[in-house]
Design an enzyme around this catalytic site. Structure first.
Site, PDB file in Angstrom:
ATOM      1  CE1 TYR A   1     -13.120   3.646  -8.992  1.00 29.65           C
ATOM      2  CE2 TYR A   1     -15.467   3.647  -9.483  1.00 29.65           C
ATOM      3  CZ  TYR A   1     -14.390   3.103  -8.821  1.00 29.65           C
ATOM      4  OH  TYR A   1     -14.571   2.002  -8.005  1.00 29.65           O
TER       5      TYR A   1
ATOM      6  CG  ASP B   1       2.881   5.044  -5.831  1.00 30.51           C
ATOM      7  OD1 ASP B   1       2.218   4.427  -6.694  1.00 30.51           O
ATOM      8  OD2 ASP B   1       2.666   6.226  -5.514  1.00 30.51           O
TER       9      ASP B   1
ATOM     10  CG  PHE C   1      -8.561  -4.753  -2.499  1.00 32.91           C
ATOM     11  CD1 PHE C   1      -9.942  -4.837  -2.625  1.00 32.91           C
ATOM     12  CD2 PHE C   1      -7.898  -5.792  -1.877  1.00 32.91           C
ATOM     13  CE1 PHE C   1     -10.638  -5.935  -2.133  1.00 32.91           C
ATOM     14  CE2 PHE C   1      -8.577  -6.895  -1.392  1.00 32.91           C
ATOM     15  CZ  PHE C   1      -9.947  -6.970  -1.514  1.00 32.91           C
TER      16      PHE C   1
ATOM     17  N   GLY D   1     -25.014  12.190 -12.837  1.00 33.73           N
ATOM     18  CA  GLY D   1     -24.326  10.905 -13.051  1.00 33.73           C
ATOM     19  C   GLY D   1     -24.898   9.749 -12.249  1.00 33.73           C
TER      20      GLY D   1
ATOM     21  CB  SER E   1     -17.339  -0.832  -9.658  1.00 28.70           C
ATOM     22  OG  SER E   1     -18.452  -0.032  -9.378  1.00 28.70           O
TER      23      SER E   1
ATOM     24  CE  LYS F   1     -12.794   4.642  -1.450  1.00 31.29           C
ATOM     25  NZ  LYS F   1     -13.521   3.921  -0.448  1.00 31.29           N
TER      26      LYS F   1
ATOM     27  CG  ASP G   1      -2.185   0.808   1.046  1.00 32.23           C
ATOM     28  OD1 ASP G   1      -3.284   0.234   1.156  1.00 32.23           O
ATOM     29  OD2 ASP G   1      -2.084   2.035   0.772  1.00 32.23           O
ATOM     30  CG  ASN G   2       0.049   4.674  -2.561  1.00 31.20           C
ATOM     31  OD1 ASN G   2      -0.980   4.489  -1.923  1.00 31.20           O
ATOM     32  ND2 ASN G   2       0.074   5.330  -3.706  1.00 31.20           N
TER      33      ASN G   2
ATOM     34  CE  LYS H   1     -12.436   0.040  -9.934  1.00 27.46           C
ATOM     35  NZ  LYS H   1     -11.244  -0.572  -9.315  1.00 27.46           N
TER      36      LYS H   1
END
Ligand code: NAD
Ligand code: UD1
Length: 339
Positions: free
Chosen positions: A151, A59, A82, A298, A126, A86, A32-33, A155
């Site tokens: 975004y 990163d 993951f 949206g 998603s 987001k 994880d960064n 996906k």
């Protein structure tokens, strides 16, 4: 013990998944960064499982660092990816950040999979890929609609990248299409902690009840739904986390039917925004300040999952209720704010 790499493992869904993987006997490595999480999460995970996961602050946008990591960890058997940005609104304002962070990171990981023969890959997708559905509940074979944000586009493109890579290599991948994850771990050691003003409904509700926000804005009550507010499929994050373990086991034991598979992860139940607000008030006894405002650009009107494929093929089913999730989200908020 099989070694599983969890990227973004200190984030909201990642941290809950790390705990479930550890409970199932996997050795977990986290990358994880800390761009949207903190080292405290590592402590929370360890408090629950009593097993400190291996953590590396890295990163994934830096290809050389990713290569170096895999050189040192070539015995990884599976990856759950993951790590991503987001926030839908931010992606509209800064699309290149999203295309870089959500696509380059995936590509670099898949290149390492190729190099080291890592064949098992789970990806966080998603329900946003469905856009405004033609019929409900939505099944996995429903058409993927034009994305309404960079975004959402990342996906869709990510799923394409995975499908294409699976077709020319030994990679096996599962894209899990999450509906709306909410709630916190029952121990209250980990939960959702958005940076800044929350964009998502439940953290906004809990922060309002905690007095950090004046009032919740309900985005529209003039939609063609029973009470006029939008409908979503809210799923407890622990149920969601458990599905990742099952999906990984499916790949590791070669039970997958095709090299690239897609599953909806939802409860199958649609709830309106006003139902969530009412349910929060009822389960917690807290009065929530809210007002109806204009629709949010949206937003889709209504989306909830057909869960048949996940239920029957994965053998997974959401078990917790929305009340469980809202109660835990509120207790978590109280703990974090010292209320
Ligand atoms: P999160 O922001 O809590 O977790 C993501 C983690 O990845 C964070 O800890 C962040 O620091 C890390 N990260 C980001 N970029 C990185 C990089 N370049 N290198 C290393 N680490 C990096 O988000 P989440 O809610 O846990 O979501 C996890 C995944 O699920 C994301 O891919 C997200 O798009 C997807 N998803 C989330 C939702 C939702 O409602 N939360 C819904 C559908 C899909
Ligand atoms: C959004 C994204 C989705 C992303 C997910 C996780 C869109 C169209 N979809 O899902 O791609 O995967 O977040 O980040 O942006 N609401 C309010 N008031 C608020 C906040 C939300 O009324 O302050 C309503 C929204 O209008 C929506 C529902 O609550 O009807 C859920 O919103 P949210 O939690 O933001 O999730 P999604 O929009 O479903």
């Amino acid at each position: 013990m099989k070694k599983i790499l969890v990227t973004g493992g200190l984030g909201y869904i990642g941290s809950h998944t790390v705990v479930e993987l550890q409970k199932s006997g996997y050795q977990v490595l986290i990358i994880d960064n800390l761009s949207n999480s903190s080292l405290d999460v590592l402590e929370g995970i360890t408090n629950i499982s009593k097993i400190p996961p291996t953590f590396e602050r890295l990163d994934l946008r830096f290809k050389a660092d990713v290569s170096d990591f895999f050189k040192r960890n070539s015995d990884i058997e599976g990856i759950i990816h993951f790590a991503a940005s987001k926030a839908v609104g931010e992606s509209v304002e800064n699309p290149l950040l999203y295309y870089e962070n959500n696509l380059n990171t995936l590509i670099y990981l898949l290149q390492e999979c190729n190099t080291y023969g890592i064949e098992n890959f789970i990806f966080s997708s998603s329900c946003t890929v469905y856009g405004e559905p033609d019929s409900l509940p939505i099944t996995e074979d429903a058409p993927v609609k034009a994305a309404t944000s960079p975004y959402g586009n990342t996906k869709q493109i990510s799923e394409e990248i995975l499908k294409d890579t699976c077709s020319v290599s030994s990679l096996k991948a599962i894209a899990l299409r999450y509906f709306n994850p909410i709630g916190a771990h029952e121990t209250l050691e980990i939960g959702e902690l958005p940076a800044g003003v929350p964009q998502n409904l439940v953290p906004f509700i809990t922060q309002t009840a905690a007095g950090l926000r004046k009032e919740l804005s309900v985005f529209g009550n003039d939609y063609p739904t029973e009470d006029g507010s939008c409908i979503r499929d809210y799923i407890h994050v622990v149920d969601l986390a458990k599905a990742h373990v099952i999906a990984m086991q499916r790949l590791l034991s070669k039970k997958n039917e095709t090299q690239f598979e897609v599953f909806n992860l939802g409860t199958g139940r649609g709830s309106s925004v006003l139902e969530v607000v009412n349910s929060f008030e009822k389960t917690t006894g807290e009065k929530l300040n809210y007002k109806i405002v204009a629709r949010r650009p949206g937003d889709v009107i209504s989306v909830y999952a057909d869960t048949k494929k996940a239920n029957e093929v994965l053998g997974w089913k959401a078990e917790k209720t929305m009340e469980d999730a809202l109660k835990s989200a509120w207790k978590w908020e109280q703990k974090v704010r010292g209320i």
